[in-house]
Design a protein around this motif. Structure first.
Motif, mmCIF file in Angstrom:
data_model
loop_
_atom_site.group_PDB
_atom_site.id
_atom_site.type_symbol
_atom_site.label_atom_id
_atom_site.label_comp_id
_atom_site.label_asym_id
_atom_site.label_seq_id
_atom_site.Cartn_x
_atom_site.Cartn_y
_atom_site.Cartn_z
ATOM 1 N N ILE A 113 0.783 -1.050 0.130
ATOM 2 C CA ILE A 113 0.077 -0.015 -0.022
ATOM 3 C C ILE A 113 0.999 1.229 0.091
ATOM 4 C CG2 ILE A 113 -1.742 1.327 1.021
ATOM 5 C CD1 ILE A 113 -2.716 -1.362 0.075
ATOM 6 N N PHE A 114 0.715 2.353 -0.980
ATOM 7 C CA PHE A 114 1.301 3.373 -1.150
ATOM 8 C C PHE A 114 1.120 4.112 0.430
ATOM 9 C CE2 PHE A 114 1.619 8.075 -2.662
ATOM 10 C CZ PHE A 114 2.835 7.873 -2.994
ATOM 11 N N VAL A 115 2.077 4.881 0.748
ATOM 12 C CA VAL A 115 2.202 5.799 1.852
ATOM 13 C C VAL A 115 2.675 7.189 1.440
ATOM 14 C CG1 VAL A 115 2.824 6.123 4.378
ATOM 15 C CG2 VAL A 115 2.291 4.064 3.595
ATOM 16 N N PRO A 116 2.073 8.188 1.315
ATOM 17 C CA PRO A 116 2.493 9.272 0.789
ATOM 18 C C PRO A 116 3.812 10.002 1.720
ATOM 19 C CG PRO A 116 0.289 9.424 0.676
ATOM 20 C CD PRO A 116 0.579 8.199 1.282
ATOM 21 N N ASN A 117 4.850 9.957 0.948
ATOM 22 C CA ASN A 117 6.211 10.407 1.811
ATOM 23 C C ASN A 117 6.450 9.641 3.193
ATOM 24 O OD1 ASN A 117 6.770 12.512 -0.169
ATOM 25 N ND2 ASN A 117 5.171 13.542 0.428
ATOM 26 N N GLY A 118 5.839 8.515 3.341
ATOM 27 C CA GLY A 118 6.093 7.979 4.236
ATOM 28 C C GLY A 118 5.290 8.009 5.723
ATOM 29 N N ARG A 119 4.135 8.960 5.703
ATOM 30 C CA ARG A 119 3.754 9.513 6.771
ATOM 31 C C ARG A 119 2.159 8.985 7.010
ATOM 32 N NH1 ARG A 119 5.638 12.650 10.651
ATOM 33 N NH2 ARG A 119 6.649 14.032 9.265
ATOM 34 N N GLN A 150 -1.064 8.539 8.665
ATOM 35 C CA GLN A 150 -1.777 9.451 9.221
ATOM 36 C C GLN A 150 -3.063 9.433 8.703
ATOM 37 O OE1 GLN A 150 -0.264 13.527 9.139
ATOM 38 N NE2 GLN A 150 -0.167 13.287 6.822
ATOM 39 N N ASP A 151 -4.104 10.130 9.771
ATOM 40 C CA ASP A 151 -5.421 10.386 9.285
ATOM 41 C C ASP A 151 -5.514 11.646 8.730
ATOM 42 O OD1 ASP A 151 -6.228 7.814 9.837
ATOM 43 O OD2 ASP A 151 -7.142 8.175 11.751
ATOM 44 N N GLY A 152 -6.375 11.859 7.773
ATOM 45 C CA GLY A 152 -6.495 13.546 7.388
ATOM 46 C C GLY A 152 -7.008 13.743 5.955
ATOM 47 N N ALA A 153 -7.181 14.706 5.500
ATOM 48 C CA ALA A 153 -7.441 15.057 4.160
ATOM 49 C C ALA A 153 -8.440 13.960 3.581
ATOM 50 C CB ALA A 153 -5.984 15.028 3.271
ATOM 51 N N GLY A 154 -9.311 13.517 3.999
ATOM 52 C CA GLY A 154 -10.198 12.354 3.481
ATOM 53 C C GLY A 154 -9.862 10.779 3.676
ATOM 54 N N GLU A 204 -9.881 -5.799 0.889
ATOM 55 C CA GLU A 204 -10.145 -4.830 0.040
ATOM 56 C C GLU A 204 -11.247 -3.794 0.282
ATOM 57 O OE1 GLU A 204 -8.703 -3.754 -2.546
ATOM 58 O OE2 GLU A 204 -7.423 -5.078 -3.349
ATOM 59 N N GLY A 205 -12.201 -4.397 1.005
ATOM 60 C CA GLY A 205 -13.454 -3.774 1.609
ATOM 61 C C GLY A 205 -12.888 -2.732 2.773
ATOM 62 N N ILE A 206 -11.814 -3.158 3.641
ATOM 63 C CA ILE A 206 -11.514 -2.326 4.682
ATOM 64 C C ILE A 206 -10.685 -1.038 3.930
ATOM 65 C CG2 ILE A 206 -9.701 -1.976 6.660
ATOM 66 C CD1 ILE A 206 -10.352 -4.762 7.228
ATOM 67 N N LEU A 207 -9.726 -1.342 3.164
ATOM 68 C CA LEU A 207 -9.162 -0.050 2.242
ATOM 69 C C LEU A 207 -10.222 0.796 1.594
ATOM 70 C CD1 LEU A 207 -6.549 -2.237 -0.019
ATOM 71 C CD2 LEU A 207 -6.051 -0.884 2.244
ATOM 72 N N LYS A 208 -11.339 0.399 1.121
ATOM 73 C CA LYS A 208 -12.109 1.091 0.699
ATOM 74 C C LYS A 208 -13.042 1.944 1.839
ATOM 75 C CE LYS A 208 -16.369 1.258 -2.348
ATOM 76 N NZ LYS A 208 -17.156 0.273 -3.286
ATOM 77 N N ASP A 209 -13.308 1.293 2.919
ATOM 78 C CA ASP A 209 -14.063 2.100 4.121
ATOM 79 C C ASP A 209 -13.126 2.838 4.651
ATOM 80 O OD1 ASP A 209 -16.121 -0.079 3.865
ATOM 81 O OD2 ASP A 209 -15.481 -1.311 5.391
ATOM 82 N N PHE A 210 -11.794 2.902 4.418
ATOM 83 C CA PHE A 210 -10.968 4.121 5.105
ATOM 84 C C PHE A 210 -10.375 4.760 3.952
ATOM 85 C CE2 PHE A 210 -11.345 0.960 8.623
ATOM 86 C CZ PHE A 210 -11.361 1.758 9.834
ATOM 87 N N SER A 211 -11.076 4.970 2.802
ATOM 88 C CA SER A 211 -10.686 5.655 1.709
ATOM 89 C C SER A 211 -9.156 5.777 1.375
ATOM 90 C CB SER A 211 -10.902 7.186 2.078
ATOM 91 O OG SER A 211 -12.499 7.209 2.089
ATOM 92 N N ILE A 212 -8.618 4.448 1.415
ATOM 93 C CA ILE A 212 -7.146 4.358 1.217
ATOM 94 C C ILE A 212 -7.143 3.890 -0.158
ATOM 95 C CG2 ILE A 212 -5.057 2.796 1.892
ATOM 96 C CD1 ILE A 212 -6.364 2.411 4.682
ATOM 97 N N ARG A 213 -5.998 4.806 -0.969
ATOM 98 C CA ARG A 213 -5.980 4.560 -2.442
ATOM 99 C C ARG A 213 -5.229 3.124 -2.627
ATOM 100 N NH1 ARG A 213 -3.229 9.587 -4.554
ATOM 101 N NH2 ARG A 213 -1.911 9.415 -2.639
ATOM 102 N N ARG A 214 -5.514 2.680 -3.792
ATOM 103 C CA ARG A 214 -5.031 1.543 -4.427
ATOM 104 C C ARG A 214 -3.729 1.998 -5.530
ATOM 105 N NH1 ARG A 214 -6.108 -3.584 -3.614
ATOM 106 N NH2 ARG A 214 -3.674 -3.374 -4.271
ATOM 107 N N GLU A 215 -2.960 1.170 -5.784
ATOM 108 C CA GLU A 215 -2.115 1.581 -6.858
ATOM 109 C C GLU A 215 -2.601 2.398 -8.030
ATOM 110 O OE1 GLU A 215 -2.547 -2.686 -7.044
ATOM 111 O OE2 GLU A 215 -2.178 -1.244 -5.595
ATOM 112 N N ALA A 216 -3.803 1.685 -8.562
ATOM 113 C CA ALA A 216 -4.181 2.186 -9.635
ATOM 114 C C ALA A 216 -4.797 3.547 -9.704
ATOM 115 C CB ALA A 216 -5.350 1.157 -10.284
ATOM 116 N N GLU A 217 -5.182 4.019 -8.458
ATOM 117 C CA GLU A 217 -5.569 5.377 -8.019
ATOM 118 C C GLU A 217 -4.583 6.485 -7.929
ATOM 119 O OE1 GLU A 217 -9.120 5.095 -5.369
ATOM 120 O OE2 GLU A 217 -8.280 3.204 -4.946
ATOM 121 N N ILE A 218 -3.245 5.866 -7.968
ATOM 122 C CA ILE A 218 -2.089 6.780 -7.813
ATOM 123 C C ILE A 218 -1.460 7.243 -9.139
ATOM 124 C CG2 ILE A 218 -0.103 7.168 -6.547
ATOM 125 C CD1 ILE A 218 -1.147 4.910 -4.738
ATOM 126 N N SER A 219 -0.875 8.433 -9.259
ATOM 127 C CA SER A 219 -0.345 8.703 -10.773
ATOM 128 C C SER A 219 0.834 8.200 -10.806
ATOM 129 C CB SER A 219 -0.490 10.385 -10.694
ATOM 130 O OG SER A 219 0.557 10.701 -9.826
#
Length: 562
Positions: A353-359, A361-365, A405-420
């Protein structure tokens, strides 16, 4: 005539094997330690910092700095259990700023810990068999290795060697336990000669970094380390030994050409049963011959640059008593980031799972921290942190993939296909407001730079290009900017040095093309380079290779004409 040593060398020499007066100052009701132990604290995995967002206001009000501490965990190979992860998650809320920071060396950092909570933070970590000893300081840092537990690889064996090397090179002083754990005095003058049989009283001249890679997979940036090991397997797929690279390192100082990044050089091949004495022998050569007068020239890369690889080989042989064999054949394929689902064998999978700049955290949706906690509590997976600052959840049964996958969706965690693609291959160091070395922003501004780059690349039809972008707030190079295809290195307030021409495999350094680019002009300065890349690239040529072929002068012309 006796050589003059640096101030830090004197502090180490007088520290009584990393004790200093840390224990005494820890008992005082003050928000910080004095300068006499700041460098010694680093060996314990602690950086004393202050929140620089508040520094000017504090000064105007005549108040002292808002002191906080960064605590870094040493996690060889980035591998932790579910229980260990949950404890780190809990402690980051209880004593830190509520975030977990995955480092580019597969460790975890707490930020925002205050002095009175340091001891309990350290004790709680150690109860879960997590140490911070040697995570910082002039010593072997966290040993990095490819984290992916793929079924067709000797990954488990390599992970074991990452742990073995880490244990072999761990300091033996009892100061850590005295200060942070049991509180008992374990040091006496009579024991001094036995306390550090490898490092001695003054440890190493500078930090020391080791990485283990697999042939074809350079996700660890193996050439950027003091010791770079490339695992070699036999016809059965079992680990047989390592190709050994030495003398890599990325730190530099702006406008001081005597400091510069260097890639590691081949030393030879060694069977796996000799890797521990070899690693120790290399460390001893740096211990005995590294520069202790000038810290800017104290890394092992400069020793090898000055003395030559032949001299270094002979010095290592004198320490170990054996020769190395010729390097075995190796090559690099597509460097993976290990995101998404991958088979482990036995009906189990791991998911990156991708972690933006390693942080974390919760926030920004998006609720990475809460979502990751839920995943760990639900599946009890093994956790692995990656050198790209991402996270792998290993050991997920095929029957659990849908729920995962359901948990990822529930917490609005992006999958690799959603990341540029450009975001997926970007990294930044923390920089402001916590890092005392930062000259400008990094982690907080890179997302905006990436959004701008996404727009430009989409307009030019280049959105699918794999381009590595790495940003740091100072020239020390924590996010490895000097091997990136685009490297952005803080050189002043809202100002960056621009480097271009590294390659995607991490086997070539990039080139300085502009010393000072304002933060809001970074993307605009690159537009003409992207346009030239689109129109003049060779078939299959990557962006970094194109920039390297074009050369510094042509790149500068394109940027100046923008």
């Amino acid at each position: 005539m006796q050589k003059k040593i640096s101030k830090v060398e004197e502090e180490k020499d007088n520290s009584r094997y990393l004790r200093g007066t840390i224990r005494e100052q820890l008992a005082q009701d003050t928000p910080c330690f004095d300068d006499s132990v700041n460098n010694i604290l680093k060996f314990h995995g602690i950086y004393q910092q202050d929140d620089r967002d508040f520094r000017q206001a504090q000064d105007r009000q005549g108040r002292e700095k808002h002191f906080i501490f960064m605590v870094r965990m040493k996690i060889p190979g980035g591998k932790v259990t579910s229980d260990q992860y949950l404890k780190m998650d809990e402690l980051s809320d209880r004593y830190g700023n509520g975030t977990l920071r995955v480092t580019t060396r597969q460790g975890i950092q707490f930020h925002g810990v205050i002095k009175k909570n340091l001891k309990e933070t350290m004790r709680a970590l150690n109860r879960e068999l997590i140490t911070t000893l040697g995570a910082c300081g002039d010593i072997e840092r966290n040993v990095v290795t490819c984290p992916a537990p793929l079924q067709d690889r000797a990954q488990a064996q390599v992970q074991q060697y990452a742990r073995k090397i880490s244990d072999q090179l761990l300091p033996k002083t009892k100061a850590y336990h005295e200060i942070w754990l049991n509180g008992e005095q374990a040091y006496s003058g009579e024991q001094a000669a036995e306390i550090e049989p490898l490092y001695g009283k003054t440890y190493l001249p500078r930090k020391f970094k080791t990485a283990i890679a697999f042939p074809g997979d350079n996700c660890v940036d193996v050439y950027t380390h003091d010791i770079g090991l490339v695992a070699i397997t036999d016809e059965k797929g079992d680990l047989s030994g390592f190709n050994v690279l030495v003398g890599g390192g990325l730190g530099m100082t702006h406008r001081k050409p005597e400091t510069h990044p260097l890639l590691a050089k081949p030393l030879g091949y060694v069977n796996k049963d000799k890797i521990l004495p070899l690693a120790e022998g290399i460390v001893k050569v740096q211990r005995d011959h590294g520069n202790r007068e000038n810290r800017m020239r104290a890394r092992m890369k400069y020793l090898i640059e000055e003395k030559g690889i032949e001299w270094f080989y002979a010095a290592v042989k004198q320490q170990t008593g054996f020769d190395l064999e010729p390097m075995r054949e190796m090559g690099w394929k597509e460097t993976p980031d290990h995101l998404g689902w991958h088979e482990m064998g036995g009906g189990r999978f791991f998911c990156g799972i991708f972690v933006p700049n390693g942080r974390i955290q919760d926030g920004a949706g998006k609720k990475l921290k809460s979502g990751f906690k839920k995943l760990v509590e639900t599946f009890n997976p093994e956790i692995r942190f990656t050198p790209q600052q991402n996270i792998l959840f290993a050991g997920i049964p095929v029957s659990g993939k849908e729920e995962f996958e359901g948990i990822l969706k529930d917490f609005s965690i992006r999958r690799e296909a959603e990341i540029s693609t450009i975001e997926r291959w970007s990294m930044a160091c923390p920089a402001l407001p916590t890092c005392g070395l930062a000259l400008t922003e990094s982690e907080r501004v890179l997302p905006g730079v990436i959004r701008e780059l996404e727009g430009v690349l989409t307009t030019l039809g280049l959105a699918g290009e794999h381009i590595t972008v790495r940003m740091t707030g100072c020239p020390n190079g924590c996010s490895r900017p000097y091997t990136g295809e685009i490297g952005l290195v803080g050189s002043g307030l809202n100002t960056y040095a621009l480097f271009l021409g590294g390659n995607f495999d991490g086997t070539r350094l990039n080139h300085l093309v502009s010393e000072r680019v304002k933060g809001d002009e970074i993307v605009r300065s690159l537009v003409s380079v992207f346009e030239a890349f689109k129109s003049a690239r060779a078939s299959g040529e990557r962006f970094g290779d194109f920039c390297n072929r074009l050369g510094v002068q042509e790149l500068q012309k394109l940027i100046e004409a923008q």
